[in-house]
Design an enzyme around this catalytic site. Structure first.
Site, PDB file in Angstrom:
ATOM      1  N   TYR A   1      23.440  86.539  12.588  1.00  0.00           N
ATOM      2  CA  TYR A   1      24.391  85.655  11.895  1.00  0.00           C
ATOM      3  C   TYR A   1      25.685  85.428  12.687  1.00  0.00           C
ATOM      4  O   TYR A   1      26.151  84.297  12.855  1.00  0.00           O
ATOM      5  CB  TYR A   1      24.684  86.273  10.529  1.00  0.00           C
ATOM      6  CG  TYR A   1      25.624  85.490   9.656  1.00  0.00           C
ATOM      7  CD1 TYR A   1      25.230  84.310   9.034  1.00  0.00           C
ATOM      8  CD2 TYR A   1      26.922  85.953   9.407  1.00  0.00           C
ATOM      9  CE1 TYR A   1      26.100  83.609   8.211  1.00  0.00           C
ATOM     10  CE2 TYR A   1      27.788  85.254   8.585  1.00  0.00           C
ATOM     11  CZ  TYR A   1      27.372  84.088   7.991  1.00  0.00           C
ATOM     12  OH  TYR A   1      28.242  83.399   7.173  1.00  0.00           O
TER      13      TYR A   1
ATOM     14  N   ASP B   1      17.360  68.114   4.696  1.00  0.00           N
ATOM     15  CA  ASP B   1      17.418  69.299   5.556  1.00  0.00           C
ATOM     16  C   ASP B   1      18.164  68.908   6.835  1.00  0.00           C
ATOM     17  O   ASP B   1      17.613  68.182   7.675  1.00  0.00           O
ATOM     18  CB  ASP B   1      15.989  69.763   5.881  1.00  0.00           C
ATOM     19  CG  ASP B   1      15.976  70.989   6.773  1.00  0.00           C
ATOM     20  OD1 ASP B   1      17.004  71.270   7.435  1.00  0.00           O
ATOM     21  OD2 ASP B   1      14.945  71.677   6.820  1.00  0.00           O
TER      22      ASP B   1
HETATM   23  P1  NAD Z   1      25.438  79.395   0.028  1.00  0.00           P
HETATM   24  O1  NAD Z   1      24.159  80.051   0.441  1.00  0.00           O
HETATM   25  O2  NAD Z   1      25.821  79.457  -1.411  1.00  0.00           O
HETATM   26  O3  NAD Z   1      25.420  77.857   0.469  1.00  0.00           O
HETATM   27  C1  NAD Z   1      24.830  77.414   1.664  1.00  0.00           C
HETATM   28  C2  NAD Z   1      23.967  76.210   1.327  1.00  0.00           C
HETATM   29  O4  NAD Z   1      23.448  75.654   2.529  1.00  0.00           O
HETATM   30  C3  NAD Z   1      22.753  76.568   0.449  1.00  0.00           C
HETATM   31  O5  NAD Z   1      22.782  75.834  -0.764  1.00  0.00           O
HETATM   32  C4  NAD Z   1      21.560  76.164   1.301  1.00  0.00           C
HETATM   33  O6  NAD Z   1      20.481  75.593   0.559  1.00  0.00           O
HETATM   34  C5  NAD Z   1      22.172  75.126   2.240  1.00  0.00           C
HETATM   35  N1  NAD Z   1      21.374  74.962   3.446  1.00  0.00           N
HETATM   36  C6  NAD Z   1      20.849  75.930   4.230  1.00  0.00           C
HETATM   37  N2  NAD Z   1      20.155  75.376   5.236  1.00  0.00           N
HETATM   38  C7  NAD Z   1      20.256  74.027   5.076  1.00  0.00           C
HETATM   39  C8  NAD Z   1      19.743  72.931   5.795  1.00  0.00           C
HETATM   40  N3  NAD Z   1      18.978  73.110   6.875  1.00  0.00           N
HETATM   41  N4  NAD Z   1      20.025  71.684   5.356  1.00  0.00           N
HETATM   42  C9  NAD Z   1      20.791  71.491   4.237  1.00  0.00           C
HETATM   43  N5  NAD Z   1      21.295  72.501   3.520  1.00  0.00           N
HETATM   44  C10 NAD Z   1      21.028  73.755   3.934  1.00  0.00           C
HETATM   45  O7  NAD Z   1      26.569  80.016   0.949  1.00  0.00           O
HETATM   46  P2  NAD Z   1      28.154  79.901   0.852  1.00  0.00           P
HETATM   47  O8  NAD Z   1      28.655  81.234   0.503  1.00  0.00           O
HETATM   48  O9  NAD Z   1      28.544  78.750   0.029  1.00  0.00           O
HETATM   49  O10 NAD Z   1      28.511  79.627   2.379  1.00  0.00           O
HETATM   50  C11 NAD Z   1      28.890  78.340   2.876  1.00  0.00           C
HETATM   51  C12 NAD Z   1      29.245  78.461   4.334  1.00  0.00           C
HETATM   52  O11 NAD Z   1      30.310  79.384   4.507  1.00  0.00           O
HETATM   53  C13 NAD Z   1      28.110  78.962   5.220  1.00  0.00           C
HETATM   54  O12 NAD Z   1      28.158  78.310   6.458  1.00  0.00           O
HETATM   55  C14 NAD Z   1      28.427  80.419   5.408  1.00  0.00           C
HETATM   56  O13 NAD Z   1      27.864  80.952   6.575  1.00  0.00           O
HETATM   57  C15 NAD Z   1      29.944  80.376   5.459  1.00  0.00           C
HETATM   58  N6  NAD Z   1      30.556  81.669   5.087  1.00  0.00           N
HETATM   59  C16 NAD Z   1      30.514  82.117   3.808  1.00  0.00           C
HETATM   60  C17 NAD Z   1      31.092  83.333   3.485  1.00  0.00           C
HETATM   61  C18 NAD Z   1      31.081  83.868   2.080  1.00  0.00           C
HETATM   62  O14 NAD Z   1      31.684  84.903   1.836  1.00  0.00           O
HETATM   63  N7  NAD Z   1      30.430  83.230   1.116  1.00  0.00           N
HETATM   64  C19 NAD Z   1      31.723  84.092   4.479  1.00  0.00           C
HETATM   65  C20 NAD Z   1      31.743  83.610   5.791  1.00  0.00           C
HETATM   66  C21 NAD Z   1      31.174  82.378   6.075  1.00  0.00           C
END
Ligand code: NAD
Length: 335
Positions: free
Chosen positions: A151, A56
């Site tokens: 967010y 974490d």
């Molecule tokens: P996702 O939810 O699939 O992946 C995020 C991962 O982070 C999850 O597996 C979660 O378990 C992990 N996580 C959360 N808190 C944690 C912690 N304290 N320690 C370790 N791991 C932790 O989301 P994603 O779509 O792959 O997004 C990845 C990044 O891109 C994020 O920062 C998100 O905000 C950003 N983002 C994504 C999108 C999109 O369209 N998917 C758009 C804008 C920004």
């Protein structure tokens, strides 16, 4: 970079970071550390040969362990989801501030060469996004700030950490503002899924349950652009290795603007299934319109995400269809 330099990627049990681990492996990097707080059996992808750690990273001690000996760090961990999630879980989203705050400090103390942070189009001033015929958002449109509640503000403040670690401490930080990423291995059910995956799943369900109809949140006129995952991983790599972009937030998104209604029509086209549409005006729908202005990325990198939505959706639909069938057969799936 030498091919055996250590690359650390957080959030790797999720969608984008999991794909990024695979991307760097595909480029021949042999020393990859994937980090996520989820237990390993819940990771969307486990990449063979990568060191996969369950940590974490909102806790500093875990960040220190995560970045040990790292040359480059890609911080994508966040508590995150589509509109349905971020509108109802603002506290959880804000608490992700702990992740970047501790990760960047640990990375700085470990002396990493480059630090990447995944920001979002949700940092942009919401007052500029009240019309579906939106003018595409350019990087300067984040200020004066009126980000998405929860967010978006977390992302904006985390960007600022990256900017100040560069300005005050000379660290090479890189910030990309993702605009809606979609593709295989993305969340497709359970409440955190985003519109493209949700629409694919709903169309599959309508066929499977012979209902012939799907529900759309809002009136379907909301507009967005959607970036295919392969463009996202490539863009992250290019941004992080461009010294002109140190501490300069940059859009990473497609500029192909479509309404949610159009998105559904494309899913109908790629699936060959026609559906009746019902609308829920009270469901979470986010801003009225949002697009990525790609002038800056084109100028700096001579490149922009360009996978046509129809092509990306065809691959995504086929993958979600497979997941749906697997789940019905009692097999483990991503969502
Ligand atoms: P996702 O939810 O699939 O992946 C995020 C991962 O982070 C999850 O597996 C979660 O378990 C992990 N996580 C959360 N808190 C944690 C912690 N304290 N320690 C370790 N791991 C932790 O989301 P994603 O779509 O792959 O997004 C990845 C990044 O891109 C994020 O920062 C998100 O905000 C950003 N983002 C994504 C999108 C999109 O369209 N998917 C758009 C804008 C920004």
């Amino acid at each position: 970079m030498n091919k055996d330099d250590l690359i650390v990627i957080t959030g790797a049990g999720g969608f984008i970071a999991g794909a990024l681990v695979k991307y760097f492996k595909g480029k021949g990097f042999t020393n990859l550390r994937a980090v996520d707080k989820k237990p390993l059996y819940q990771w969307y992808q486990l990449v063979e040969g990568a060191e996969s750690l369950c940590l974490d990273v909102s806790e500093y001690a875990n960040c220190v362990r995560a970045v040990e000996n790292a040359k480059e760090v890609y911080n994508l961990a966040a508590d995150m989801g589509g509109m349905g999630f971020i509108e109802k879980n603002r506290v959880e989203c804000l608490r992700s501030i702990l992740i970047n705050t501790n990760m960047i400090e640990a990375a700085y103390n470990a002396g990493v060469d480059r630090y990447f942070y995944s920001s979002s189009a949700c940092v942009y001033n919401t007052d500029l996004q009240k019309n579906p015929n939106v003018i595409a958002l350019k990087e300067s449109d984040a200020y004066p700030a009126m980000a998405e509640r929860g967010y978006g503000w977390e992302k904006l403040l985390s960007e600022m950490f990256c900017e100040e670690y560069a300005a005050e401490r000379g660290m090479k930080t890189f910030i990309a503002r993702f605009h809606n990423v979609y593709g295989p291995y993305g969340t497709w059910d359970g409440g955190r899924e985003k519109a493209p995956a949700a629409m694919c799943r709903k169309v599959i369900e309508s066929k499977d349950q012979a209902s012939g109809e799907i529900e759309i949140w809002g009136d379907g006129s909301q507009t967005r652009s959607y970036m295919y995952i392969d463009d996202c991983t490539r863009g992250i790599d290019m941004i992080t290795h461009c010294d002109e972009l140190v501490a300069r937030a940059i859009n990473l998104g497609s500029s192909e603007l479509v309404s949610v209604n159009k998105l559904v029509s494309i899913v109908e086209e790629v699936s060959g299934i026609k559906v009746e549409r019902t609308y829920d005006p009270d469901a979470p729908k986010g801003v009225a319109g949002r697009n990525s202005d790609n002038a800056f990325i084109k100028k700096i990198l001579n490149w922009e995400p360009s996978t046509p939505l129809k092509d990306g959706l065809a691959k995504t639909y086929s993958w979600i269809n497979g997941q749906y069938e697997d789940r019905k057969a009692g097999k483990r799936t991503v969502s």
